[in-house]
Design a protein around this motif. Structure first.
Motif, PDB file in Angstrom:
ATOM      1  N   VAL A   1       3.677   2.239   9.547  1.00  0.00           N
ATOM      2  CA  VAL A   1       4.099   2.856   8.290  1.00  0.00           C
ATOM      3  C   VAL A   1       4.388   1.768   7.252  1.00  0.00           C
ATOM      4  O   VAL A   1       4.036   1.902   6.074  1.00  0.00           O
ATOM      5  CB  VAL A   1       5.337   3.747   8.506  1.00  0.00           C
ATOM      6  N   LEU A   2       5.010   0.681   7.696  1.00  0.00           N
ATOM      7  CA  LEU A   2       5.296  -0.425   6.788  1.00  0.00           C
ATOM      8  C   LEU A   2       4.011  -1.060   6.275  1.00  0.00           C
ATOM      9  O   LEU A   2       3.905  -1.416   5.094  1.00  0.00           O
ATOM     10  CB  LEU A   2       6.161  -1.475   7.492  1.00  0.00           C
ATOM     11  N   PHE A   3       3.022  -1.205   7.149  1.00  0.00           N
ATOM     12  CA  PHE A   3       1.732  -1.744   6.718  1.00  0.00           C
ATOM     13  C   PHE A   3       1.041  -0.792   5.746  1.00  0.00           C
ATOM     14  O   PHE A   3       0.435  -1.231   4.761  1.00  0.00           O
ATOM     15  CB  PHE A   3       0.829  -2.007   7.928  1.00  0.00           C
ATOM     16  N   ALA A   4       1.120   0.504   6.024  1.00  0.00           N
ATOM     17  CA  ALA A   4       0.475   1.483   5.148  1.00  0.00           C
ATOM     18  C   ALA A   4       1.023   1.398   3.733  1.00  0.00           C
ATOM     19  O   ALA A   4       0.282   1.552   2.752  1.00  0.00           O
ATOM     20  CB  ALA A   4       0.665   2.894   5.709  1.00  0.00           C
ATOM     21  N   TYR A   5       2.313   1.126   3.615  1.00  0.00           N
ATOM     22  CA  TYR A   5       2.934   1.046   2.293  1.00  0.00           C
ATOM     23  C   TYR A   5       2.756  -0.323   1.645  1.00  0.00           C
ATOM     24  O   TYR A   5       2.179  -0.446   0.555  1.00  0.00           O
ATOM     25  CB  TYR A   5       4.427   1.367   2.392  1.00  0.00           C
ATOM     26  N   ALA A   6       3.249  -1.361   2.314  1.00  0.00           N
ATOM     27  CA  ALA A   6       3.373  -2.667   1.667  1.00  0.00           C
ATOM     28  C   ALA A   6       2.081  -3.471   1.650  1.00  0.00           C
ATOM     29  O   ALA A   6       1.909  -4.340   0.798  1.00  0.00           O
ATOM     30  CB  ALA A   6       4.470  -3.479   2.362  1.00  0.00           C
ATOM     31  N   VAL A   7       1.165  -3.186   2.566  1.00  0.00           N
ATOM     32  CA  VAL A   7      -0.065  -3.971   2.652  1.00  0.00           C
ATOM     33  C   VAL A   7      -1.274  -3.162   2.189  1.00  0.00           C
ATOM     34  O   VAL A   7      -2.036  -3.596   1.327  1.00  0.00           O
ATOM     35  CB  VAL A   7      -0.287  -4.489   4.090  1.00  0.00           C
ATOM     36  N   GLU A   8      -1.428  -1.967   2.756  1.00  0.00           N
ATOM     37  CA  GLU A   8      -2.615  -1.171   2.451  1.00  0.00           C
ATOM     38  C   GLU A   8      -2.456  -0.329   1.196  1.00  0.00           C
ATOM     39  O   GLU A   8      -3.449   0.111   0.611  1.00  0.00           O
ATOM     40  CB  GLU A   8      -2.954  -0.286   3.655  1.00  0.00           C
ATOM     41  N   GLY A   9      -1.223  -0.100   0.773  1.00  0.00           N
ATOM     42  CA  GLY A   9      -0.983   0.658  -0.452  1.00  0.00           C
ATOM     43  C   GLY A   9      -1.485   2.082  -0.405  1.00  0.00           C
ATOM     44  O   GLY A   9      -1.935   2.630  -1.424  1.00  0.00           O
ATOM     45  N   GLU A  10      -1.400   2.727   0.760  1.00  0.00           N
ATOM     46  CA  GLU A  10      -1.889   4.099   0.884  1.00  0.00           C
ATOM     47  C   GLU A  10      -1.035   5.046   0.042  1.00  0.00           C
ATOM     48  O   GLU A  10       0.182   4.888  -0.064  1.00  0.00           O
ATOM     49  CB  GLU A  10      -1.875   4.527   2.349  1.00  0.00           C
ATOM     50  N   ALA A  11      -1.693   6.050  -0.531  1.00  0.00           N
ATOM     51  CA  ALA A  11      -1.030   6.937  -1.491  1.00  0.00           C
ATOM     52  C   ALA A  11       0.174   7.657  -0.884  1.00  0.00           C
ATOM     53  O   ALA A  11       1.251   7.712  -1.495  1.00  0.00           O
ATOM     54  CB  ALA A  11      -2.037   7.953  -2.027  1.00  0.00           C
ATOM     55  N   ASP A  12       0.011   8.220   0.316  1.00  0.00           N
ATOM     56  CA  ASP A  12       1.123   8.942   0.933  1.00  0.00           C
ATOM     57  C   ASP A  12       2.282   8.003   1.255  1.00  0.00           C
ATOM     58  O   ASP A  12       3.453   8.371   1.118  1.00  0.00           O
ATOM     59  CB  ASP A  12       0.661   9.647   2.212  1.00  0.00           C
ATOM     60  N   ALA A  13       1.958   6.793   1.693  1.00  0.00           N
ATOM     61  CA  ALA A  13       3.010   5.826   2.010  1.00  0.00           C
ATOM     62  C   ALA A  13       3.763   5.415   0.747  1.00  0.00           C
ATOM     63  O   ALA A  13       4.990   5.266   0.764  1.00  0.00           O
ATOM     64  CB  ALA A  13       2.411   4.607   2.702  1.00  0.00           C
ATOM     65  N   ARG A  14       3.048   5.232  -0.349  1.00  0.00           N
ATOM     66  CA  ARG A  14       3.720   4.902  -1.617  1.00  0.00           C
ATOM     67  C   ARG A  14       4.628   6.047  -2.054  1.00  0.00           C
ATOM     68  O   ARG A  14       5.745   5.827  -2.531  1.00  0.00           O
ATOM     69  CB  ARG A  14       2.688   4.606  -2.706  1.00  0.00           C
ATOM     70  N   LYS A  15       4.144   7.265  -1.887  1.00  0.00           N
ATOM     71  CA  LYS A  15       4.962   8.423  -2.256  1.00  0.00           C
ATOM     72  C   LYS A  15       6.221   8.480  -1.405  1.00  0.00           C
ATOM     73  O   LYS A  15       7.314   8.779  -1.902  1.00  0.00           O
ATOM     74  CB  LYS A  15       4.146   9.707  -2.075  1.00  0.00           C
ATOM     75  N   LEU A  16       6.083   8.172  -0.123  1.00  0.00           N
ATOM     76  CA  LEU A  16       7.227   8.177   0.781  1.00  0.00           C
ATOM     77  C   LEU A  16       8.281   7.170   0.338  1.00  0.00           C
ATOM     78  O   LEU A  16       9.468   7.491   0.241  1.00  0.00           O
ATOM     79  CB  LEU A  16       6.768   7.853   2.206  1.00  0.00           C
ATOM     80  N   PHE A  17       7.862   5.947   0.061  1.00  0.00           N
ATOM     81  CA  PHE A  17       8.812   4.892  -0.261  1.00  0.00           C
ATOM     82  C   PHE A  17       9.308   4.948  -1.702  1.00  0.00           C
ATOM     83  O   PHE A  17      10.443   4.564  -1.981  1.00  0.00           O
ATOM     84  CB  PHE A  17       8.184   3.522   0.016  1.00  0.00           C
TER      85      PHE A  17
END
Length: 254
Positions: free
Chosen positions: A19-35
């Protein structure tokens, strides 16, 4: 039992390494929305922080090695070596496949971008006042580890589950977010998603293969089987709500 009470704010959402990689590295839309949009605090254990740093270091080695080949126009000569983790092998295959679709200039730019993004990700996640609260959870419950080995093969995942359970038992919300469909969420179509649920076979045309099947244990999802072990070790209040980011956001939007 060798487990300590997590130190720090124990509420919020427990986040897995992916989840941390999805947000901080891959910049996935759902992960950005989560954080960025969800009001819930995001927490992780020291173990997850160490795992993130370890994976990031290995990825940086891969990026820099690929960059050496790309800078001289010899990307086609690249042969990965020293990869001992199956996730690293998968990462190299996916990345190399993407790079071969680019020209030399784009390849160099992409690799430099990945290197810079990983460096920034560490600061964003782990610096004081960042988007993540790190909990100190020392040791694991050896009995729970043994029980979870009957469900989860990956030892690192088992210990992360132990951390999440310790957090849940000591004031955490119990919501554990992961994108690991192989080991933690399960990819069996029979189970359906955590939001929609699976469709049971009501045709009655087939007999169960065993008495255990008849009792329904074989039809449980991976999260359900994980929680069976957690509940058998502790109690129902210790169970985790194991969700993907997408499923969590869907539930939140209701």
């Amino acid at each position: 039992m060798d487990e300590s009470v997590p130190e720090g704010d124990v509420g919020g959402l427990f986040t897995d390494t992916c989840v941390l990689f999805a947000y901080a590295v891959e910049g996935e839309a759902d992960a950005r929305k989560l954080f960025e949009d969800s009001p819930h605090d995001k927490v992780a254990s020291e173990r997850i922080k160490r795992e993130f740093v370890s994976v990031a270091d290995r990825h940086q080695d891969i990026h820099r090695e690929l960059l050496e080949f790309a800078a001289t126009g010899d990307l086609g000569e690249y042969e990965p070596a020293g990869l001992h983790q199956k996730n690293d092998v998968r990462y190299v295959i996916d990345l190399y496949s993407d790079l071969t679709e680019m020209d030399d200039v784009e390849v160099v730019r992409r690799l430099n971008e990945l290197i810079n993004r990983l460096e920034k990700a560490r600061d964003e996640l782990f610096e004081t006042g960042g988007v993540l609260t790190i909990l100190a959870v020392d040791g694991v419950d050896a009995q729970l580890v043994g029980l979870l080995r009957g469900v989860v093969e990956n030892e690192d995942d088992i210990r992360v589950l132990c951390d999440a359970t310790a957090w849940s038992r000591n004031g955490g919300s119990g919501t554990f977010l992961t994108e690991d469909t192989e080991d933690l969420l399960g990819s069996d179509e029979r189970t359906g998603s955590a939001v929609e649920g699976g469709d049971a076979d009501e045709s009655g045309d087939e007999l169960p293969d065993s008495f255990a099947d008849f009792l329904g244990s074989e039809n449980k999802s991976v999260p359900e089987r994980i929680n069976d072990q957690i509940v058998s070790r502790y109690d129902t209040d210790s169970a985790l709500q194991i969700l993907s980011i997408e499923d969590f956001l869907t539930i939140e939007a209701r």
